[in-house]
Design a protein around this motif. Structure first.
Motif, short mmCIF file in Angstrom:
data_model
loop_
_atom_site.label_atom_id
_atom_site.label_comp_id
_atom_site.label_asym_id
_atom_site.label_seq_id
_atom_site.Cartn_x
_atom_site.Cartn_y
_atom_site.Cartn_z
N UNK A 46 6.61 9.59 0.17
CA UNK A 46 5.95 8.31 -0.06
C UNK A 46 6.70 7.51 -1.12
N UNK A 105 0.84 -1.21 0.00
CA UNK A 105 0.00 0.00 0.00
C UNK A 105 0.87 1.25 0.00
N UNK A 106 0.30 2.34 -0.46
CA UNK A 106 0.99 3.62 -0.32
C UNK A 106 0.85 4.07 1.13
N UNK A 107 1.63 5.09 1.48
CA UNK A 107 1.55 5.61 2.85
C UNK A 107 0.13 6.07 3.18
N UNK A 108 -0.50 6.72 2.22
CA UNK A 108 -1.82 7.28 2.47
C UNK A 108 -2.86 6.17 2.64
N UNK A 145 8.73 4.01 -2.34
CA UNK A 145 8.64 2.57 -2.15
C UNK A 145 9.77 2.13 -1.24
#
Lengths: 200, 170
Positions: free
Chosen positions: B11, A161-164, B13
């Motif tokens: 953000x 998943x992305x951070x958000x 990876x």
């Protein structure tokens, strides 16, 4: 809410899902059997994959899947739609996995005390056996992490998943989640005897 | 527990150490097992859970209502058997119906205490337990203490021990 482009993988066709299945959701909320079955079929694979990645135990997926969906349908009348259905279900599944880790860890400790750990099946091909060993090693170390670090690592690294996305699903701030993921990585490296990443 | 630091991270990876990345890749490559759970199982499980939840809510509500009724309808609840006046006639009747050797002794004690002359209680309280707050000297003249002190026909020893301080004081 309209479909959000920043959730392309986790929540496919979100707008359609909420728009088209609003009626389905209402019917499932009323306890209609067919509507619940449709919701189950729609989300089954995604939830099962999440459960598998969070636990690493294929044998427990079915049991956990039942628990998650029963809990989902039980709590559905209280679902106000503040968050997306997928996110809400992810949170329920994460809670079930948390309980599973608690009982699983207790069970494994009992087993290791009694020396009853079963050897892997001799019929497994060599490559699969090596993978299985890798998985066992990783999940054994993950199981020793505190819940918050394990969940952050599973969401970010295993689920990708992305951070958000992960921050919404786990209900923590982005910076907190980022810190927890790094901390989980560091703890895992220590537990597995892997030289960690050098601080940049 | 220390507070987690608040830092903003881009953000990006995750770039894991190669060995850890290998383990993660093995975990991600794990195939999804065949799902045996059916919607019918989920539905049945959900209905059973709902029934159990409702039953427990009902039981809790009934227990609460019963407790409230007990408190509200009888504000001056009767005393427990060890403190209240003995049900002498009832015991006597039972003893008369089946006079066993064990019951003869208490039965002989009960009429004696009931027949004792009653003196006015100084505290003028109907509750025998209030006698215990009186001074030892005043206990001898308190009728309800006497009743209370000899109220338990099955444990005459207790009655005797209760009256001991009063006797010593007098």
């Amino acid at each position: 809410m309209a479909s959000s482009p920043q959730y392309p993988r986790m929540i496919p066709n979100l707008g359609e899902t909420l728009g088209d299945s609003g009626n389905l959701l209402a019917r499932a909320r009323r306890g209609e059997r067919a509507a619940q079955a449709a919701l189950f079929h729609e989300h089954r694979d995604r939830v099962a994959r999440q459960l598998l990645r969070m636990t690493g135990d294929a044998n427990s997926v079915d049991d956990l899947l039942q628990e998650v969906f029963i809990a989902v349908f039980n709590a559905l009348p209280g679902f106000r739609g503040d968050s997306q259905l997928e996110t809400w279900m992810y949170t329920i599944a994460a809670n079930k996995v948390r309980n599973w880790w608690d009982s699983s860890r207790r069970r494994r400790r009992r087993e290791s005390r009694a020396g009853e750990r079963e050897p892997p099946s001799p019929t497994t091909p060599e490559e699969e056996l090596a993978r299985q060993r890798h998985r066992d090693r990783l999940y054994a170390a993950l199981g020793e992490l505190p819940h918050k670090y394990r969940e952050a690592f599973a969401a970010r690294v295993l689920e990708g998943m992305t951070l958000k996305e992960a921050s919404t699903a786990l209900g923590v701030g982005i910076s907190t989640l980022s810190y927890r993921t790094r901390k989980a990585e560091q703890l895992l490296c220590e537990a597995l005897g892997i030289p960690g990443r050098k601080p940049s | 527990m220390s507070r987690e630091p608040e830092h903003h991270h881009p953000d990006t990876r995750f770039e894991l150490p190669p060995e850890l990345a290998e383990l993660v890749a093995a975990a991600r490559a794990q195939p999804l097992p065949p799902i045996k759970t059916t919607p019918e199982q989920i539905y049945d499980g959900w209905r059973a859970r709902r029934r159990a939840d409702r039953a427990s809510w009902l039981a809790g509500g009934l227990a609460l209502a019963a407790g409230l009724a007990l408190v509200l309808l009888s504000p001056d609840a009767p005393l427990s058997s060890s403190q209240s006046e003995p049900a002498a006639p009832e015991v006597s009747a039972r003893v008369a119906a089946a006079p066993t050797p064990e019951r003869v002794a208490p039965a002989t004690v009960t009429p004696a205490t009931v027949e004792a002359p009653e003196l006015p209680c100084r505290r003028s309280s109907p509750r025998a337990s209030s006698c215990r707050r009186l001074s030892p000297a005043s206990l001898t003249s308190c009728a309800c203490w006497r009743r209370c002190g000899s109220s338990s026909p099955s444990t005459p020893g207790r009655a005797a021990s209760r009256s001991r301080p009063a006797t010593a004081a007098s």
